[in-house]
Design an enzyme around this catalytic site. Sequence first.
Site, PDB file in Angstrom:
ATOM      1  N   LYS A 140     131.388 -54.306 -47.130  1.00  0.00           N
ATOM      2  CA  LYS A 140     131.401 -52.941 -46.557  1.00  0.00           C
ATOM      3  C   LYS A 140     130.231 -52.744 -45.600  1.00  0.00           C
ATOM      4  O   LYS A 140     130.368 -52.083 -44.569  1.00  0.00           O
ATOM      5  CB  LYS A 140     131.364 -51.909 -47.684  1.00  0.00           C
ATOM      6  CG  LYS A 140     132.650 -51.897 -48.502  1.00  0.00           C
ATOM      7  CD  LYS A 140     132.554 -50.958 -49.688  1.00  0.00           C
ATOM      8  CE  LYS A 140     133.797 -51.081 -50.557  1.00  0.00           C
ATOM      9  NZ  LYS A 140     133.720 -50.344 -51.813  1.00  0.00           N
ATOM     10  N   ASP A 171     131.527 -57.472 -52.543  1.00  0.00           N
ATOM     11  CA  ASP A 171     132.391 -56.404 -52.041  1.00  0.00           C
ATOM     12  C   ASP A 171     131.562 -55.353 -51.287  1.00  0.00           C
ATOM     13  O   ASP A 171     131.961 -54.883 -50.218  1.00  0.00           O
ATOM     14  CB  ASP A 171     133.132 -55.761 -53.228  1.00  0.00           C
ATOM     15  CG  ASP A 171     134.311 -54.942 -52.765  1.00  0.00           C
ATOM     16  OD1 ASP A 171     135.162 -55.492 -52.043  1.00  0.00           O
ATOM     17  OD2 ASP A 171     134.361 -53.739 -53.093  1.00  0.00           O
TER      18      ASP A 171
END
Length: 370
Positions: A237, A233
């Site tokens: 980003k 995750d």
Amino acid sequence: VSAVVRSIEPTAFAPHAPVDVPSRSRGVAIVVLGTGVVGSALLRLLATTAASDIRVVGVANSSRQLCDARGFASPPGVAALALAPAVRDDDALLCALDASDSVRRVIVDATGSSATAALHARWLDAGYDVVTASKDAAAAPASRWRALREAASRGRAYGDSATVGAGLPVLSTLRRLRACGDALVALEGVFSGSLSWLFNRYDGTRTFSALLREARAWGYTEPDPRFDLSGIDVARKVVILARAAGRSIDLSDVAVESLVPDALRGIGVADFLENASLLDDAIARRFAEATARVRVLRYVASIDANGEARVGLVEVAPSHPAARLSGTDNLFALTTTRYRAQPLVIQGPGAGAEVTAQALLGDLIALRDA
Ligand SMILES: NC(=O)c1ccc[n+]([C@@H]2O[C@H](COP(=O)([O-])OP(=O)(O)OC[C@H]3O[C@@H](n4cnc5c(N)ncnc54)[C@H](OP(=O)(O)O)[C@@H]3O)[C@@H](O)[C@H]2O)c1
């Protein structure tokens, strides 16, 4: 710290308004996909005066939907949706947008569904604007990403403010710097609210797995905390930020240190949670080693001046900005050609339904006011 950016500046990687917008009188019509943590918070914000002139013409979860091309007097919430017939049909929602006769017809993706994210480019191509909390499309492999960017470049907006830093104005700042001719040299920070909380709290007195269970109970982690612990995750980003800075990058270019041991991979969530104590020894050992060197552990993301992207657990000095975070704080230190001696630092809570929903609303307001 050379600057702390406070204002929320919605942005999108496409121009906000096509040059031929005929009139603002018919405003913005939206459908909201997803009524979970983020979607419900957005629906609450849409009922406030801040969202005046934004007409909700459709709301859907995975199995039910409500639509009204005239716009609901008050956006229906989860309870109203639960009473709707068990029917899901994207086409009916798009028809409601079309029949609303609005200048901007916007699809808000608050689902986390990969299948929904895969439709973003098609929706942009068809003349809808898309505002999303899902990172799926923006961090997708380069070919999918290019298709998305090309679709958005034909006059539609792709509002992705909520994909990084929850409500923090990170992507908008990067794009503004770039528009001013500044260029990203390096990037460093803590981009995960859950991992920030875990390592801000971990001091060896409670096991890491106990803290993890508490973080999950607070809703800081994903339902399956391995999404957080795997580092993927955070890596997504990094990809979204680097692309906003004009870099060509894929997820496979990011070196990712996963905190999930082999024994905890490939099993169900319940089994993972039951055996989460298998995480404890490795973290305790890393913590003891760091403490012996008068350092603290943080899960840090970075792109260095050579363009090397990495996410993983590192030891930082107590004086390092990442060492002084609290709660679910995110930290983004942007070193650019003009913020070179000291990075431009953006810091604040980087998780939570309210602030994420606010980022979505900010993108909608930018469309309304374009
Ligand atoms: N939570 C946060 O703090 C946060 C922060 C930043 C970004 N995000 C991102 O925001 C997105 C949503 O997160 P969340 O925490 O709100 O998730 P969530 O609580 O699990 O809610 C997801 C919602 O999406 C609905 N859904 C799934 N597939 C759908 C479809 N095809 N059409 C319409 N609705 C569909 C689900 O329907 P059912 O109710 O029927 O299951 C549910 O209402 C994710 O991409 C997440 O990564 C979340």
